[in-house]
Design a protein around this motif. Structure first.
Motif, PDB file in Angstrom:
ATOM      1  N   GLN A  74       0.752   1.114  95.146  1.00  0.00           N
ATOM      2  CA  GLN A  74       0.086   0.187  96.057  1.00  0.00           C
ATOM      3  C   GLN A  74      -0.566   0.936  97.220  1.00  0.00           C
ATOM      4  OE1 GLN A  74       3.032  -2.746  97.146  1.00  0.00           O
ATOM      5  NE2 GLN A  74       3.242  -3.512  95.055  1.00  0.00           N
ATOM      6  N   PHE A  75       0.119   1.967  97.716  1.00  0.00           N
ATOM      7  CA  PHE A  75      -0.446   2.726  98.817  1.00  0.00           C
ATOM      8  C   PHE A  75      -1.714   3.457  98.374  1.00  0.00           C
ATOM      9  CE2 PHE A  75      -1.053   5.939 101.999  1.00  0.00           C
ATOM     10  CZ  PHE A  75      -0.621   5.332 103.172  1.00  0.00           C
ATOM     11  N   MET A  76      -1.736   3.952  97.164  1.00  0.00           N
ATOM     12  CA  MET A  76      -2.923   4.645  96.663  1.00  0.00           C
ATOM     13  C   MET A  76      -4.121   3.708  96.585  1.00  0.00           C
ATOM     14  SD  MET A  76      -1.369   7.178  93.750  1.00  0.00           S
ATOM     15  CE  MET A  76      -2.952   7.980  93.415  1.00  0.00           C
ATOM     16  N   GLY A  77      -3.873   2.454  96.182  1.00  0.00           N
ATOM     17  CA  GLY A  77      -4.970   1.488  96.159  1.00  0.00           C
ATOM     18  C   GLY A  77      -5.502   1.227  97.546  1.00  0.00           C
ATOM     19  N   PHE A  78      -4.589   1.040  98.504  1.00  0.00           N
ATOM     20  CA  PHE A  78      -5.006   0.875  99.894  1.00  0.00           C
ATOM     21  C   PHE A  78      -5.764   2.103 100.389  1.00  0.00           C
ATOM     22  CE2 PHE A  78      -3.704   2.644 104.008  1.00  0.00           C
ATOM     23  CZ  PHE A  78      -4.400   1.802 104.869  1.00  0.00           C
ATOM     24  N   TRP A  79      -5.244   3.288 100.077  1.00  0.00           N
ATOM     25  CA  TRP A  79      -5.824   4.513 100.625  1.00  0.00           C
ATOM     26  C   TRP A  79      -7.249   4.746 100.120  1.00  0.00           C
ATOM     27  CZ3 TRP A  79      -5.095   6.840 104.798  1.00  0.00           C
ATOM     28  CH2 TRP A  79      -5.592   8.122 105.020  1.00  0.00           C
ATOM     29  N   ARG A  80      -7.500   4.426  98.890  1.00  0.00           N
ATOM     30  CA  ARG A  80      -8.860   4.557  98.371  1.00  0.00           C
ATOM     31  C   ARG A  80      -9.809   3.637  99.143  1.00  0.00           C
ATOM     32  NH1 ARG A  80     -10.646   6.545  93.250  1.00  0.00           N
ATOM     33  NH2 ARG A  80     -12.807   5.943  92.852  1.00  0.00           N
ATOM     34  N   ASN A  81      -9.367   2.417  99.438  1.00  0.00           N
ATOM     35  CA  ASN A  81     -10.194   1.496 100.210  1.00  0.00           C
ATOM     36  C   ASN A  81     -10.408   2.004 101.631  1.00  0.00           C
ATOM     37  OD1 ASN A  81     -10.521  -0.387  98.129  1.00  0.00           O
ATOM     38  ND2 ASN A  81      -8.602  -1.436  98.629  1.00  0.00           N
ATOM     39  N   PHE A  82      -9.360   2.597 102.222  1.00  0.00           N
ATOM     40  CA  PHE A  82      -9.486   3.147 103.573  1.00  0.00           C
ATOM     41  C   PHE A  82     -10.475   4.307 103.592  1.00  0.00           C
ATOM     42  CE2 PHE A  82      -8.303   5.982 107.034  1.00  0.00           C
ATOM     43  CZ  PHE A  82      -8.143   5.107 108.101  1.00  0.00           C
ATOM     44  N   MET A  83     -10.373   5.208 102.634  1.00  0.00           N
ATOM     45  CA  MET A  83     -11.264   6.376 102.583  1.00  0.00           C
ATOM     46  C   MET A  83     -12.709   5.951 102.385  1.00  0.00           C
ATOM     47  SD  MET A  83      -9.338   9.084 103.025  1.00  0.00           S
ATOM     48  CE  MET A  83      -9.744  10.608 102.176  1.00  0.00           C
ATOM     49  N   ASP A  84     -12.925   4.937 101.560  1.00  0.00           N
ATOM     50  CA  ASP A  84     -14.295   4.436 101.359  1.00  0.00           C
ATOM     51  C   ASP A  84     -14.818   3.782 102.635  1.00  0.00           C
ATOM     52  OD1 ASP A  84     -14.562   5.306  98.750  1.00  0.00           O
ATOM     53  OD2 ASP A  84     -13.915   3.403  97.862  1.00  0.00           O
ATOM     54  N   THR A  85     -13.980   3.037 103.318  1.00  0.00           N
ATOM     55  CA  THR A  85     -14.407   2.350 104.543  1.00  0.00           C
ATOM     56  C   THR A  85     -14.888   3.344 105.586  1.00  0.00           C
ATOM     57  OG1 THR A  85     -12.864   0.526 104.146  1.00  0.00           O
ATOM     58  CG2 THR A  85     -13.661   0.820 106.414  1.00  0.00           C
ATOM     59  N   PHE A  86     -14.175   4.451 105.736  1.00  0.00           N
ATOM     60  CA  PHE A  86     -14.509   5.425 106.778  1.00  0.00           C
ATOM     61  C   PHE A  86     -15.239   6.654 106.240  1.00  0.00           C
ATOM     62  CE2 PHE A  86     -11.227   2.885 108.759  1.00  0.00           C
ATOM     63  CZ  PHE A  86     -11.720   2.722 110.035  1.00  0.00           C
ATOM     64  N   SER A  87     -15.687   6.583 104.990  1.00  0.00           N
ATOM     65  CA  SER A  87     -16.464   7.680 104.382  1.00  0.00           C
ATOM     66  C   SER A  87     -15.763   9.025 104.551  1.00  0.00           C
ATOM     67  CB  SER A  87     -17.871   7.731 104.989  1.00  0.00           C
ATOM     68  OG  SER A  87     -18.547   6.514 104.789  1.00  0.00           O
ATOM     69  N   MET A  88     -14.496   9.071 104.190  1.00  0.00           N
ATOM     70  CA  MET A  88     -13.686  10.286 104.341  1.00  0.00           C
ATOM     71  C   MET A  88     -13.446  10.998 103.015  1.00  0.00           C
ATOM     72  SD  MET A  88     -10.740   9.259 107.078  1.00  0.00           S
ATOM     73  CE  MET A  88     -11.118   8.925 108.794  1.00  0.00           C
ATOM     74  N   GLN A  89     -14.266  10.727 102.028  1.00  0.00           N
ATOM     75  CA  GLN A  89     -14.052  11.367 100.738  1.00  0.00           C
ATOM     76  C   GLN A  89     -14.017  12.896 100.904  1.00  0.00           C
ATOM     77  OE1 GLN A  89     -16.335   9.074 101.419  1.00  0.00           O
ATOM     78  NE2 GLN A  89     -16.171   7.390  99.948  1.00  0.00           N
ATOM     79  N   GLY A  90     -13.015  13.511 100.283  1.00  0.00           N
ATOM     80  CA  GLY A  90     -12.866  14.956 100.345  1.00  0.00           C
ATOM     81  C   GLY A  90     -12.029  15.463 101.498  1.00  0.00           C
ATOM     82  N   TYR A  91     -11.633  14.590 102.420  1.00  0.00           N
ATOM     83  CA  TYR A  91     -10.812  15.023 103.546  1.00  0.00           C
ATOM     84  C   TYR A  91      -9.453  15.534 103.066  1.00  0.00           C
ATOM     85  CZ  TYR A  91     -13.570  13.234 107.519  1.00  0.00           C
ATOM     86  OH  TYR A  91     -14.540  13.028 108.480  1.00  0.00           O
ATOM     87  N   LYS A  92      -8.949  16.575 103.723  1.00  0.00           N
ATOM     88  CA  LYS A  92      -7.564  16.962 103.513  1.00  0.00           C
ATOM     89  C   LYS A  92      -6.659  15.843 104.027  1.00  0.00           C
ATOM     90  CE  LYS A  92      -8.023  21.989 103.914  1.00  0.00           C
ATOM     91  NZ  LYS A  92      -7.580  23.187 104.698  1.00  0.00           N
ATOM     92  N   VAL A  93      -5.597  15.568 103.296  1.00  0.00           N
ATOM     93  CA  VAL A  93      -4.675  14.507 103.667  1.00  0.00           C
ATOM     94  C   VAL A  93      -3.291  15.108 103.914  1.00  0.00           C
ATOM     95  CG1 VAL A  93      -3.594  12.345 102.996  1.00  0.00           C
ATOM     96  CG2 VAL A  93      -5.950  12.820 102.291  1.00  0.00           C
ATOM     97  N   TYR A  94      -2.739  14.801 105.081  1.00  0.00           N
ATOM     98  CA  TYR A  94      -1.371  15.173 105.420  1.00  0.00           C
ATOM     99  C   TYR A  94      -0.567  13.884 105.597  1.00  0.00           C
ATOM    100  CZ  TYR A  94      -3.508  19.685 106.480  1.00  0.00           C
ATOM    101  OH  TYR A  94      -4.221  20.870 106.393  1.00  0.00           O
ATOM    102  N   ILE A  95       0.695  13.918 105.219  1.00  0.00           N
ATOM    103  CA  ILE A  95       1.557  12.745 105.339  1.00  0.00           C
ATOM    104  C   ILE A  95       2.784  13.128 106.154  1.00  0.00           C
ATOM    105  CG2 ILE A  95       2.899  10.998 104.114  1.00  0.00           C
ATOM    106  CD1 ILE A  95       1.089  11.322 101.723  1.00  0.00           C
ATOM    107  N   ALA A  96       3.147  12.271 107.106  1.00  0.00           N
ATOM    108  CA  ALA A  96       4.329  12.495 107.930  1.00  0.00           C
ATOM    109  C   ALA A  96       5.053  11.177 108.133  1.00  0.00           C
ATOM    110  CB  ALA A  96       3.948  13.110 109.279  1.00  0.00           C
ATOM    111  N   GLY A  97       6.347  11.261 108.346  1.00  0.00           N
ATOM    112  CA  GLY A  97       7.134  10.045 108.586  1.00  0.00           C
ATOM    113  C   GLY A  97       8.569  10.393 108.869  1.00  0.00           C
ATOM    114  N   GLU A  98       9.409   9.357 108.990  1.00  0.00           N
ATOM    115  CA  GLU A  98      10.808   9.604 109.347  1.00  0.00           C
ATOM    116  C   GLU A  98      11.732   8.610 108.668  1.00  0.00           C
ATOM    117  OE1 GLU A  98      11.121   7.098 113.559  1.00  0.00           O
ATOM    118  OE2 GLU A  98      10.514   9.190 113.580  1.00  0.00           O
ATOM    119  N   SER A  99      12.988   8.968 108.597  1.00  0.00           N
ATOM    120  CA  SER A  99      14.061   8.107 108.130  1.00  0.00           C
ATOM    121  C   SER A  99      13.843   7.694 106.668  1.00  0.00           C
ATOM    122  CB  SER A  99      14.172   6.886 109.053  1.00  0.00           C
ATOM    123  OG  SER A  99      15.387   6.202 108.861  1.00  0.00           O
ATOM    124  N   TYR A 100      13.747   6.397 106.370  1.00  0.00           N
ATOM    125  CA  TYR A 100      13.538   5.956 104.996  1.00  0.00           C
ATOM    126  C   TYR A 100      12.212   6.464 104.434  1.00  0.00           C
ATOM    127  CZ  TYR A 100      14.481   3.018 100.922  1.00  0.00           C
ATOM    128  OH  TYR A 100      14.759   2.578  99.651  1.00  0.00           O
TER     129      TYR A 100
END
Length: 575
Positions: free
Chosen positions: A190-216
């Motif tokens: 589900q996140f991948m589907g969202f992320w593709r829509n986000f990248m298209d919205t902001f024309s970020m195709q090809g950007y390096k992607v880093y992921i960070a978070g905590e706990s769960y």
């Protein structure tokens, strides 16, 4: 503001404070020291320039993004311009009939090194909003427990790179739709589907992607990152590095019950139990085999794979209540001694501070007349949020029937990300009891990556946080040797002193250095390289010594058998 003339050997954490803090109540010697500090020459703060820096024109404003644009001077109760940002909902698939959406808030960076890269921040739960991280950890403005109003955050991660805080899975925060996820694999899809829509919205195709978070997010992040890598599509999923704080990477019995006695004994002054109770839990621990397990498996290099069933279990591998409940009996006992005890930061004492998000640590507490910030109508309007009830951690299930069927991330997803990116950090606050540092290390020592099991050497390199002039009274942070670390085969582990569960909140300067390392802006964290946004700041010229988190060095996880022999001399950690 830091005193640049007092660059000591920095073998322990040094709090960066403003010159002239009133310490008169502490006696004549402290008064004399305060007067001496007032006379010390200091450098002017450099972060004012960073906070005030604005792009000459919006970086991401176009026909697709304009409906998401947020007025930087119109954030309720924030009396300064937070800069360019965008917020809203996007669907989790390309299906035009998709009804499930994830909500997000995106802050671009004006840092010239931030081009063609973006970082995703995720909080945990499951079902806790990533806006907790935005408002109280690493966003452009902060509203911390018990404070009067929002303030500038000189440690905002968007001063280094483009950052988007995403509320996920569906059912979290302002993210709406039908909950269908039964596993982390579903969450990642589900996140991948969202992320593709986000990248298209902001024309970020090809950007390096880093992921960070905590706990769960110790589950969320590795599974999403692994799915990005499996896609083999660098146009949308150019996965480049992972950073997880106090993460859930193994089973709860390993993260909580097995290491809890050693934790309370190491921090004995924070757990002042009477002799009778202490003897009782020690006897139960011995009967359950927890300390013996720690002695055998929390060693460097590992003594071998940790067999099932775990200690303190029945013949079917189910944890026995008298064993697993040592953890909760300790919590009940310390809560009687310290009624404001906080699982998230065990050095917390009374009074109980109110939290604008409604949940200050172990308690839900909102004084009369207060309100939850993101549940206010004016805040919702400012960020284009749906008019629904917002909770920091949802009271509804974000997995079908409340069950996440996935394996712990240290078994497959996390090693996959390490091996593919060679750029993963696991960071843990030393004062966290929600998930214990030694439990995380037990998980790591039972994980195979780079063709070997666990770390071969102890995490006793010094973790150094650069001295700087970033802070004022409203956003104090530390500098100096502030923990311990080790790097092997693409994985870095860092223990952070004086920090609880949310490292970017309790130790923002430490998290800032870790982000610089993740992004490749610096190539070491056990060296005295200044922050990249404050290159002129003087640093310690004395030997750094060893790291300062010995609870992870000894075989038993406690202090009695701590070895202070350096396990590796290296300063350059990216190997």
């Amino acid at each position: 503001m830091r005193l640049t003339s007092l660059l000591l050997s920095a073998t322990t954490a040094v709090v960066v404070v403003a010159a002239g803090r009133d310490v008169g109540h502490a006696g004549k010697l402290h008064k004399a020291f305060a007067e001496a500090r007032k006379k010390t020459t200091v450098r002017e703060p450099v972060m004012d320039q960073i906070l005030d820096r604005r792009a000459s024109a919006p970086l991401f404003l176009n026909a697709n993004t304009s409906k998401f644009a947020v007025n930087g001077t119109g954030i309720p109760d924030v009396n300064f311009d937070v800069g360019e940002s965008y917020a809203g909902s996007l669907p989790i698939s390309s299906d035009p009939n998709e009804e499930s959406n994830l909500f997000w808030w995106f802050f671009p960076s004006t840092n010239p090194d931030a081009k063609k890269e973006i970082l995703i921040w995720l909080n945990g739960g499951p079902g806790c909003s990533s806006f907790e991280g935005l408002l109280q950890e690493n966003g452009p403005f902060l509203w911390q427990y018990g404070t009067f109003k929002p303030v500038h955050n000189p440690w905002s991660w968007n001063t280094l790179t483009n950052v988007v805080w995403v509320e996920q899975p569906v059912g979290t925060g302002f993210s709406t739709g039908k909950v269908t996820a039964t596993s982390e694999e579903d969450v990642a899809k589900q996140f991948m589907g969202f992320w593709r829509n986000f990248m298209d919205t902001f024309s970020m195709q090809g950007y390096k992607v880093y992921i960070a978070g905590e706990s769960y997010a110790g589950l969320y992040c590795p599974y999403i990152a692994s799915a990005f890598l499996n896609a083999e599509d660098t146009t949308y999923y150019n996965m480049s590095g992972l950073l997880i704080y106090d993460p859930s990477i193994t089973l709860d019995v390993v993260s909580e019950s097995i290491p809890i006695l050693a934790f309370t004994e190491y921090w004995g002054g924070l757990y002042p139990f009477n002799d009778t109770f202490r003897a009782t839990i020690q006897a139960r621990d011995a009967k359950c085999g927890y300390s013996a397990w720690m002695n055998k498996y929390l060693v460097y290099p590992p003594s071998g794979p940790q067999p099932l069933p775990f200690p303190g279990s029945d013949e079917n591998g189910i944890p026995l209540e008298e064993c697993v409940n040592i953890y909760w009996d300790i919590f009940d006992a310390i809560s009687l001694i310290n009624p404001c005890f906080d699982l998230y930061q065990v050095a917390t004492t009374c009074p109980l501070l109110w939290d604008v998000l409604g949940f200050p640590g172990s308690f839900s507490y909102m004084p009369e007349g207060s309100s939850v910030y993101f549940d206010r109508a004016d805040v919702k309007a400012a960020i284009h949020a749906p008019n629904i009830t917002w909770e920091e951690c949802t009271s509804k299930n974000v997995f079908v029937n409340g069950t996440d069927s996935s394996l712990p991330s240290h078994i497959k997803a996390l090693p996959h990300v390490i091996d593919k990116t060679q750029n993963v950090q696991i960071v843990h606050g030393a004062l966290d009891m929600i998930l214990l540092a030694n439990g995380t290390l037990l998980g790591i020592q039972n994980m195979t990556w780079g063709g070997k099991l666990g770390f071969q050497t102890k995490p006793n390199w010094p973790f150094y946080v650069p001295y700087n002039d970033f802070t004022t009274h409203s956003n104090l942070a530390a500098a100096g040797v502030f923990g311990s670390m080790v790097t092997e085969r693409g994985l870095t582990y860092v223990s952070v002193d004086l920090s609880g569960h949310m490292v970017p909140q309790y130790a923002p300067s430490a998290a800032y250095r870790q982000l610089e390392f993740l992004l490749g802006r610096v190539d070491c964290m056990n060296c005295t390289t200044p922050f990249t946004v404050d290159k002129g700041a003087p640093q310690s010229s004395q030997p750094l010594g060893l790291g300062t988190a010995p609870q992870a060095w000894s075989e038993a996880g406690g202090g009695k058998n701590c070895s202070r022999k350096r396990s590796a001399p290296g300063r350059k950690l990216r190997k």
